[in-house]
Each structure stands twice: as structure tokens, then as C-alpha cells.
Design a protein around this motif. Structure first.
Motif, PDB file in Angstrom:
ATOM      1  N   ASP A  93      11.446 -22.579   1.995  1.00  0.00           N
ATOM      2  CA  ASP A  93      10.709 -23.457   2.896  1.00  0.00           C
ATOM      3  C   ASP A  93      10.015 -22.620   3.967  1.00  0.00           C
ATOM      4  N   ALA A  94       9.351 -23.288   4.893  1.00  0.00           N
ATOM      5  CA  ALA A  94       8.509 -22.570   5.857  1.00  0.00           C
ATOM      6  C   ALA A  94       9.313 -21.647   6.771  1.00  0.00           C
ATOM      7  N   SER A  95      10.552 -22.028   7.081  1.00  0.00           N
ATOM      8  CA  SER A  95      11.342 -21.184   7.986  1.00  0.00           C
ATOM      9  C   SER A  95      12.351 -20.308   7.240  1.00  0.00           C
ATOM     10  N   GLY A  96      12.526 -20.529   5.953  1.00  0.00           N
ATOM     11  CA  GLY A  96      13.479 -19.719   5.194  1.00  0.00           C
ATOM     12  C   GLY A  96      14.920 -20.116   5.451  1.00  0.00           C
ATOM     13  N   LEU A 129      13.681 -12.759   6.327  1.00  0.00           N
ATOM     14  CA  LEU A 129      13.393 -14.096   5.797  1.00  0.00           C
ATOM     15  C   LEU A 129      12.483 -14.114   4.572  1.00  0.00           C
ATOM     16  N   ASP A 130      11.894 -12.979   4.217  1.00  0.00           N
ATOM     17  CA  ASP A 130      10.801 -13.028   3.229  1.00  0.00           C
ATOM     18  C   ASP A 130      11.183 -13.595   1.867  1.00  0.00           C
ATOM     19  N   GLU A 131      12.431 -13.383   1.457  1.00  0.00           N
ATOM     20  CA  GLU A 131      12.824 -13.949   0.159  1.00  0.00           C
ATOM     21  C   GLU A 131      12.990 -15.476   0.233  1.00  0.00           C
ATOM     22  N   PHE A 132      13.136 -15.973   1.453  1.00  0.00           N
ATOM     23  CA  PHE A 132      13.504 -17.381   1.624  1.00  0.00           C
ATOM     24  C   PHE A 132      12.375 -18.268   2.140  1.00  0.00           C
ATOM     25  N   THR A 133      11.284 -17.627   2.590  1.00  0.00           N
ATOM     26  CA  THR A 133      10.155 -18.433   3.070  1.00  0.00           C
ATOM     27  C   THR A 133       9.209 -18.741   1.906  1.00  0.00           C
ATOM     28  N   ASP A 134       8.605 -19.929   1.950  1.00  0.00           N
ATOM     29  CA  ASP A 134       7.695 -20.290   0.852  1.00  0.00           C
ATOM     30  C   ASP A 134       6.380 -19.507   0.923  1.00  0.00           C
ATOM     31  N   HIS A 135       6.076 -18.941   2.107  1.00  0.00           N
ATOM     32  CA  HIS A 135       4.860 -18.138   2.250  1.00  0.00           C
ATOM     33  C   HIS A 135       5.119 -16.650   2.064  1.00  0.00           C
ATOM     34  N   GLY A 136       6.399 -16.275   1.987  1.00  0.00           N
ATOM     35  CA  GLY A 136       6.746 -14.890   1.673  1.00  0.00           C
ATOM     36  C   GLY A 136       6.704 -13.906   2.833  1.00  0.00           C
ATOM     37  N   HIS A 137       6.386 -14.380   4.032  1.00  0.00           N
ATOM     38  CA  HIS A 137       6.378 -13.466   5.173  1.00  0.00           C
ATOM     39  C   HIS A 137       7.790 -13.290   5.729  1.00  0.00           C
ATOM     40  N   CYS A 138       7.946 -12.225   6.510  1.00  0.00           N
ATOM     41  CA  CYS A 138       9.262 -11.883   7.048  1.00  0.00           C
ATOM     42  C   CYS A 138       9.624 -12.718   8.273  1.00  0.00           C
ATOM     43  N   GLY A 139       8.683 -13.529   8.759  1.00  0.00           N
ATOM     44  CA  GLY A 139       8.969 -14.382   9.906  1.00  0.00           C
ATOM     45  C   GLY A 139       8.257 -15.706   9.746  1.00  0.00           C
ATOM     46  N   VAL A 140       8.455 -16.561  10.724  1.00  0.00           N
ATOM     47  CA  VAL A 140       7.788 -17.868  10.666  1.00  0.00           C
ATOM     48  C   VAL A 140       6.330 -17.735  11.122  1.00  0.00           C
ATOM     49  N   TYR A 214       5.923  -0.944  -2.499  1.00  0.00           N
ATOM     50  CA  TYR A 214       6.872  -2.048  -2.608  1.00  0.00           C
ATOM     51  C   TYR A 214       6.578  -3.001  -3.772  1.00  0.00           C
ATOM     52  N   GLY A 215       5.552  -2.691  -4.549  1.00  0.00           N
ATOM     53  CA  GLY A 215       5.121  -3.624  -5.599  1.00  0.00           C
ATOM     54  C   GLY A 215       6.236  -4.149  -6.487  1.00  0.00           C
ATOM     55  N   PRO A 216       7.013  -3.265  -7.118  1.00  0.00           N
ATOM     56  CA  PRO A 216       8.046  -3.760  -8.036  1.00  0.00           C
ATOM     57  C   PRO A 216       9.104  -4.635  -7.347  1.00  0.00           C
ATOM     58  N   PHE A 217       9.374  -4.346  -6.075  1.00  0.00           N
ATOM     59  CA  PHE A 217      10.343  -5.162  -5.318  1.00  0.00           C
ATOM     60  C   PHE A 217       9.869  -6.605  -5.208  1.00  0.00           C
ATOM     61  N   ARG A 218       8.568  -6.769  -5.059  1.00  0.00           N
ATOM     62  CA  ARG A 218       8.033  -8.130  -4.919  1.00  0.00           C
ATOM     63  C   ARG A 218       8.359  -8.941  -6.178  1.00  0.00           C
ATOM     64  N   GLU A 219       8.281  -8.263  -7.329  1.00  0.00           N
ATOM     65  CA  GLU A 219       8.688  -8.950  -8.565  1.00  0.00           C
ATOM     66  C   GLU A 219      10.198  -9.193  -8.546  1.00  0.00           C
ATOM     67  N   ALA A 220      10.923  -8.202  -8.071  1.00  0.00           N
ATOM     68  CA  ALA A 220      12.393  -8.291  -8.078  1.00  0.00           C
ATOM     69  C   ALA A 220      12.891  -9.501  -7.293  1.00  0.00           C
ATOM     70  N   VAL A 221      12.208  -9.851  -6.224  1.00  0.00           N
ATOM     71  CA  VAL A 221      12.672 -10.973  -5.406  1.00  0.00           C
ATOM     72  C   VAL A 221      11.806 -12.222  -5.588  1.00  0.00           C
ATOM     73  N   GLY A 222      10.916 -12.195  -6.578  1.00  0.00           N
ATOM     74  CA  GLY A 222      10.068 -13.363  -6.813  1.00  0.00           C
ATOM     75  C   GLY A 222       9.246 -13.708  -5.580  1.00  0.00           C
ATOM     76  N   SER A 223       8.666 -12.682  -4.955  1.00  0.00           N
ATOM     77  CA  SER A 223       7.940 -12.890  -3.696  1.00  0.00           C
ATOM     78  C   SER A 223       6.707 -13.770  -3.880  1.00  0.00           C
ATOM     79  N   THR A 224       6.489 -14.622  -2.889  1.00  0.00           N
ATOM     80  CA  THR A 224       5.324 -15.511  -2.913  1.00  0.00           C
ATOM     81  C   THR A 224       4.245 -15.006  -1.955  1.00  0.00           C
ATOM     82  N   LEU A 225       4.421 -13.783  -1.439  1.00  0.00           N
ATOM     83  CA  LEU A 225       3.519 -13.278  -0.407  1.00  0.00           C
ATOM     84  C   LEU A 225       2.068 -13.177  -0.881  1.00  0.00           C
ATOM     85  N   GLN A 226       1.168 -13.739  -0.078  1.00  0.00           N
ATOM     86  CA  GLN A 226      -0.269 -13.500  -0.240  1.00  0.00           C
ATOM     87  C   GLN A 226      -0.653 -12.579   0.905  1.00  0.00           C
ATOM     88  N   GLY A 227      -1.529 -11.619   0.649  1.00  0.00           N
ATOM     89  CA  GLY A 227      -1.943 -10.742   1.740  1.00  0.00           C
ATOM     90  C   GLY A 227      -0.977  -9.585   1.930  1.00  0.00           C
TER      91      GLY A 227
END
Ligand code: PBG
Length: 335
Positions: A93-96, A129-140, A214-227
Motif C-alpha cells: 500500500d502507499a505507506s508500506g 519500506l520499498d518492498e512494502f509500498t505500492d509505488h516502490g519508494h523507500c518512503g512515503v 541494484y537491477g537484479p535485486f529489484r527482481e528479487a523483491v518484486g519491486s514496483t519502482l518507477q524512476g
């Protein structure tokens, strides 16, 4: 008589390279598995471990396979495991908020490790928070005065504090804030102390760069990060700034500090090792793992010597503690 045109060397450095015993005798740098940390992933909603395609040999674990991997690490003499959680998409979710839920996937994994290994393995939790936010950022996120979406430093801090306390409650020996928010160490230290967790240590990701590894890590955690994370992680062109980040983290209460990634930043690691008053860690990240693995798979590089060479370089540059996906394997190679 000797040829006067040829000068005989007076100093012969080769003398100390003549045999393995001699080389071992004069070696300056030693790798100790007790100072290795195995980064590991526990995923929600899977019933068998899933290999990460860009990191052959690294898995998203179930609780059962995580405990098995940890068992192997302990048997090899590895000192610590650093756990990352991979929630299902519905649990982002938005706040992770699953980051601090007692039954969130990361806290469940931490609890299982602590229950199983007690104090025989240092259980470390990733505090971000990045694994838990729907936007993939480390903060809100918030909107600034010009209408841009930005990561809100100060609104994120209390969430990190809550997350760290939940990890301590689950059984983490060490929390490891990796989100690069200003002031994060202070708020986490205060919150841990207020809840009676004054013996839970903080490994601060102090000098973490917004690099390209960090590319492969993003796959490892199913990151949703854009940008990208360039407004909070450091610019790879700067080294001096790392000294300030480390100083701040130590002042705020960090028990250990980190430089990340490792190989492209060995100069930074050396500078940090020279000024830090607390133990220094370096994180050999997913892209470093992927490069050596891919080259070895192609037969372009010899895998095991390359692993040990890379770890020796990190150690020689000044790391006391090394986070590496090869922790168990390297420990076995060194045995
Ligand atoms: C984010 C985090 C990242 C890694 C560890 N923690 C990714 C990022 O900053 O984008 C990367 C680890 C790796 O690449 O092995 N909290």
C-alpha cells in the motif's frame, strides 16, 4: 663474471611469494566467515523456493527453505543473515504498512529465524519500506509546492521507527535502515530505547549510492519502482559526502556503518574505514553477484577464484563485515 650491463636486484619481493606456506605467512588480508552476512529473501504466497533469474543460485524463500539456507550458513560459520521481505502485491500500500505488521512476511521470517537459531546466528532485518509500498519508494510520497511527487523525509521517519520496533519485537538482533532518509538513525534509536530494546543494534546503510548495480535485486523483491532513488541515495560522483553521512550516523547512534555497493566504491570504503569509530560493513550487491555469475557461466572467468578475489578486495579496502550472496559458499571455500 657477471655482465656489468645487467644490474642484479638488491631487493627481491619474489622471495615472499615462493610457496603457498610462505604466501600465507606474509598475507595481510584474511576473510573470516564470522564477519559474513548472507542477504536472504522470504516471499509471501509461494509454496516452493523461487530462483531469481538474474541471480542464479539466489532464491525467494518460503519459511521452510529459509530456515534450511540459514542452517547451511550457520554450519559453514557465517555470522549473520540479513532478511528482506517480499509481500504479495495485494499486501502493498502507499505507506508500506505490512512492513511493521507483526504478521507481515518480514517479521514472520525474523521471528522464525530467531526461534530456530537463538543467539547462534545474528538475525538482521532490512529496515526500509520499498518492498512494502505500492509505488516502490523507500518512503512515503507527498506533493511539493510545485506539484511534483517527492519522497517525504520527515513523514517517513516515524514509520521507520515503528518498523524497527516491530522487528526488534519479532526477534531481530540488528535492524538495518537502508532508506537513506535524513535523521533515520536517531528516530530508530530513540524508539528502540523507549520500547526496552536498548540492546538491539543498528547497522546503518550510511553511504548508499544511487548506482546502476541494484537491477537484479529489484527482481528479487518484486519491486514496483518507477524512476529512480536519486533524491535520497547518494550521487556516485561524490565521495566526501559519504564521510558526512557516516559522521551523522555515528552521532545519531549507529553501531555499525555501511558502504554500498562495494566494488565500484572501494575508494569510499577505504576513506570510511580510515575515519569510522565503529565497525564498517560493505554490501556486495546483486549486480556485482550477477556480473561474476554471468561471466563464469559463459566460461569467461573462473568462478570460485573470482568470488574470493572480489571479497578479498572488499576486505583489503577496509570492510570488517561483508554482506554477500556468496556468504555460505565463500565460507565453505575458505574452510
Ligand atoms: C532498498 C534496498 C536495495 C538493496 C538493498 N536494500 C535496492 C535499492 O536501493 O534500490 C539492493 C541490494 C542489492 O542490489 O543486492 N531498501
Amino acid at each position: 663474471m657477471s655482465n656489468p650491463d645487467i644490474t642484479t636486484p638488491v631487493r627481491r619481493p619474489r622471495r615472499l611469494r615462493t610457496s603457498q606456506v610462505m604466501r600465507d605467512f606474509v598475507a595481510e588480508t584474511h576473510l573470516d566467515p564470522a564477519q559474513f552476512v548472507l542477504p536472504a529473501f522470504i516471499a509471501e504466497g509461494i509454496d516452493a523456493p523461487r530462483e531469481i533469474s538474474a541471480m542464479p543460485g539466489v532464491y525467494q524463500h518460503t519459511e521452510t527453505s529459509l530456515l534450511k539456507a540459514a542452517e547451511e550458513a550457520v554450519a559453514a560459520g557465517v555470522g549473520s543473515i540479513d532478511l528482506f521481505g517480499v509481500p504479495t502485491p495485494e499486501h502493498k500500500d502507499a505507506s508500506g504498512s505490512q512492513a511493521w505488521a507483526a504478521d507481515g512476511i518480514l517479521n514472520k521470517g525474523v521471528a522464525a529465524l530467531r526461534r530456530e537459531f537463538g543467539d547462534d546466528l545474528i538475525v538482521m532485518a532490512d529496515t526500509c519500506l520499498d518492498e512494502f509500498t505500492d509505488h516502490g519508494h523507500c518512503g512515503v510520497l507527498t506533493t511539493d509546492n510545485w506539484g511534483h511527487t517527492v519522497v517525504d523525509n520527515d513523514a517517513t521517519l516515524p514509520l521507520y521507527a515503528t518498523m524497527a520496533v516491530s522487528q526488534a519485537r519479532a526477534g531481530a538482533h540488528v535492524v538495518s535502515p537502508s532508506g537513506m532518509m535524513d535523521g533515520q538513525i536517531r528516530v530508530i534509536r530513540d524508539a528502540l530505547d523507549a520500547e526496552g530494546f536498548e540492546d538491539v543494534a543498528i547497522l546503518a546503510y550510511s553511504a548508499k549510492y544511487a548506482g546502476a548495480f541494484y537491477g537484479p535485486f529489484r527482481e528479487a523483491v518484486g519491486s514496483t519502482l518507477q524512476g529512480d532513488r536519486k533524491t535520497y541515495q547518494q550521487d556516485p560522483r561524490n565521495a566526501r559526502e559519504s564521510i558526512m553521512e557516516v559522521q551523522l550516523d555515528i552521532e545519531e547512534g549507529a553501531d555499525m556503518v555501511m558502504v554500498k555497493p562495494a566494488m565500484p566504491y572501494l575508494d569510499v570504503l577505504r576513506q570510511v574505514a580510515d575515519m569510522s569509530t565503529v565497525p564498517v560493513a560493505a554490501y556486495q550487491v546483486s549486480g556485482e553477484y550477477a556480473m561474476i555469475t554471468a561471466a563464469a557461466q559463459n566460461g569467461w572467468i573462473s568462478r570460485e577464484p573470482a568470488i574470493l578475489d572480489s571479497l578479498t578486495g572488499i576486505r583489503r579496502a577496509g570492510a570488517d563485515i561483508i554482506l554477500t550472496y556468496w556468504a555460505t559458499e565463500a565460507a565453505q571455500l575458505l574452510a
